[in-house]
Design an enzyme around this catalytic site. Sequence first.
Site, PDB file in Angstrom:
ATOM      1  N   ASP A  18      -2.578  -0.824   3.776  1.00  0.00           N
ATOM      2  CA  ASP A  18      -3.594  -0.602   4.818  1.00  0.00           C
ATOM      3  C   ASP A  18      -3.128  -0.784   6.264  1.00  0.00           C
ATOM      4  O   ASP A  18      -3.879  -1.304   7.101  1.00  0.00           O
ATOM      5  CB  ASP A  18      -4.792  -1.536   4.590  1.00  0.00           C
ATOM      6  N   LYS A  45      -8.703   3.862  -0.832  1.00  0.00           N
ATOM      7  CA  LYS A  45      -9.440   2.903  -1.641  1.00  0.00           C
ATOM      8  C   LYS A  45     -10.617   2.350  -0.843  1.00  0.00           C
ATOM      9  O   LYS A  45     -10.624   2.424   0.395  1.00  0.00           O
ATOM     10  CB  LYS A  45      -8.528   1.758  -2.093  1.00  0.00           C
ATOM     11  N   CYS A  97      -7.050  -8.132   1.855  1.00  0.00           N
ATOM     12  CA  CYS A  97      -6.504  -7.145   0.913  1.00  0.00           C
ATOM     13  C   CYS A  97      -5.189  -7.590   0.278  1.00  0.00           C
ATOM     14  O   CYS A  97      -4.969  -7.363  -0.918  1.00  0.00           O
ATOM     15  CB  CYS A  97      -6.343  -5.796   1.609  1.00  0.00           C
TER      16      CYS A  97
END
Length: 199
Positions: free
Chosen positions: A22, A83, A117
């Site tokens: 990310d 995602k 995350c």
Amino acid sequence: MARNILKLGALEAQKTAFFLCDVQETFRPHIKYFSEVVKTANKMLEAAKHFDIPVYVSEQYPKGLGHTTQDIKLDNATFVYEKTKFSMFTPELQERLKKDVPNLSSVVLFGIEAHVCIEQTVIDLLNEDITVHVLADGVSSRSMMDRSLALERFHKVGCFVGTAENVLFKLLRDKSNPAFRAISKLNQTPTADEFVTTE
């Protein structure tokens, strides 16, 4: 009886995957050391080519948050996927890993945010008995307290917390490795010195 050397922190390229989590341009103004995370990501992506290690890149809700920063060279990424789950270890990625790295034993993890995350990915991987190496010079958060506490938790739950250089030399193992010259050149300038330590 000898212990499993991978559980002691060793790495074997053919049983390893790199996960980049990310690192999207929209997060740049908010994440401490964003530029350093980008440098480490590029170092690892370049190294992956020399070791023939697959690189998996997640993007958190790119429709709303945009894509991975263009400062990261994704040309040789194995799989870039979106995602909404915080963990990278989605069913889609799991299916892909079964095909690409059937003997997967170790994951090297870097990206953002360390306490969200990255941490939830760590938990999911450890739950599958996959050894995890988190790059301290490759993860960050908006808050340095969140980052530091996350690194402490990673160590406590059984991760290996190291640096890009540490991991790459574990993969080399020997000066006679054909990748030695290229990897040594990548590590001429350490990225770790630019980060706040966990202390």
